[in-house]
Design a protein around this motif. Structure first.
Motif, PDB file in Angstrom:
ATOM      1  N   GLN A   1      -7.524   0.521   0.038  1.00 57.81           N
ATOM      2  CA  GLN A   1      -7.412  -0.771   1.142  1.00 57.81           C
ATOM      3  C   GLN A   1      -8.647  -1.358   1.231  1.00 57.81           C
TER       4      GLN A   1
ATOM      5  N   SER B   1       0.820  -1.194   0.057  1.00 50.85           N
ATOM      6  CA  SER B   1      -0.319  -0.203   0.097  1.00 50.85           C
ATOM      7  C   SER B   1       1.000   1.145  -0.586  1.00 50.85           C
TER       8      SER B   1
ATOM      9  N   ASP C   1      -6.303  -1.628  -4.532  1.00 46.32           N
ATOM     10  CA  ASP C   1      -5.388  -2.333  -3.518  1.00 46.32           C
ATOM     11  C   ASP C   1      -6.070  -3.138  -2.989  1.00 46.32           C
ATOM     12  N   GLU C   2      -6.647  -4.510  -2.883  1.00 45.82           N
ATOM     13  CA  GLU C   2      -6.941  -5.446  -2.780  1.00 45.82           C
ATOM     14  C   GLU C   2      -8.454  -6.057  -2.783  1.00 45.82           C
TER      15      GLU C   2
HETATM   16 MG   LIG Z   1      -1.887  -3.229   2.009  1.00 44.28          MG
END
Ligand SMILES: [Mg+2]
Ligand SMILES: Nc1ncnc2c1ncn2[C@@H]1O[C@H](COP(=O)(O)OP(=O)(O)O)[C@@H](O)[C@H]1O
Length: 265
Positions: free
Chosen positions: A86, A44, A175-176
């Protein structure tokens, strides 16, 4: 061929903790790259630096051959790079549709709601149509009039993707994207990402789900403790000693068994 994204010699420390060190890689136009690594390995932070949210201590970020290191985020978005978060946080008082419309960075996203002059009406209609189309693609039509803060965590992740897409990026970093998203929706996300890629979009995806990585990505970059330890095809991950040791931290046999298990799951 010039890389759409090139990261050179990047380093970042928070206090005495060196989060990233000597990170260098390229992404070519049209690729779908998975960015992997254990929790805390710096994924991240790397996305935050590339997208201009934090400045690196050292190193350079090149977008289409232009140095964008430490350039403000909104300018980087205008240069064609958008990203998701995220843990997305949504405004309390705006509906899902309004949040999506406000993410239109071509200026007529917000202005028409302030100045209702004749010239802006078409722009507002275009923004609304585009937002509704993207909400439909990411399966959010049913909740588009709910407050954006009231939808589920998984739906907020999907709304984050919609917002990023409203900026019409050439490079999208996620992000994810599947964390907290219902497993039934993952296949829809993969399909939507492939569709965007077919239309010319380049993608960088931070993700833990091995099945998703195999389905979605052409190549993987693996971070461990702030260093890149591998760049390989998803199907080569399980046979890469550095990846197996770094990524899962367990004994090699045990870790490889886990990767294989996830791949067939
Ligand atoms: Mg992360
Ligand atoms: N703003 C910050 N201040 C201090 N430490 C941070 C900050 N952001 C991240 N870190 C630390 O940097 C490390 C990497 O974090 P992160 O990039 O979020 O990892 P990942 O996304 O790979 O899980 C972690 O140990 C995290 O606690």
């Amino acid at each position: 061929m010039r890389a759409i994204l090139e990261v050179r010699n990047l380093a970042k420390a928070f206090g005495a903790f060196q989060v990233l060190e000597d990170v260098a890689f390229q992404v070519q136009k049209g690729e779908i790259v998975g960015l992997l690594g254990p929790n805390g390995s710096g994924k991240s932070t790397l996305l935050n630096i590339i997208s201009g949210f934090i400045a690196p201590d050292k190193g350079t970020v090149m977008l289409d051959g232009r140095d964008v290191t430490s350039v403000p985020t909104f300018r980087i978005v205008n240069e064609g790079l958008a990203r998701t978060f995220q843990l997305p946080i949504m405004p309390q008082k705006m509906s899902v549709l309004e949040v999506a419309m406000a993410a239109d960075t071509t200026m007529h996203g917000v202005l028409p709601t302030l100045f209702r002059g004749a010239g802006f009406c078409k722009a507002e209609r275009d923004t609304r149509e585009r937002a509704m189309q993207l909400l439909d693609e990411l399966l959010l039509t049913r909740v588009m009039h709910l407050p954006a803060s009231a939808i589920s965590g998984g739906q907020k992740k999907l709304l984050g993707i919609v917002c990023a897409l409203m900026a019409r990026p050439r490079l999208l970093m996620l992000d994810e994207p599947t964390a907290g998203v219902h497993p039934n929706l993952r296949q829809d996300i993969v399909r939507a990402l492939h569709r965007l890629n077919d239309q010319g979009m380049t993608l960088v995806i931070v993700e833990h789900d091995m099945h998703f990585i195999r389905e979605a990505c052409n190549r993987c970059i693996v971070l461990d403790q702030g260093h890149i330890v591998a760049s390989c095809k998803p199907e080569e991950l399980a046979s890469n000693e550095r990846v197996v040791q770094a990524y899962l931290g367990a004994s090699v046999e045990e870790a490889r068994a886990q990767i294989m298990q996830k791949e067939v799951a």
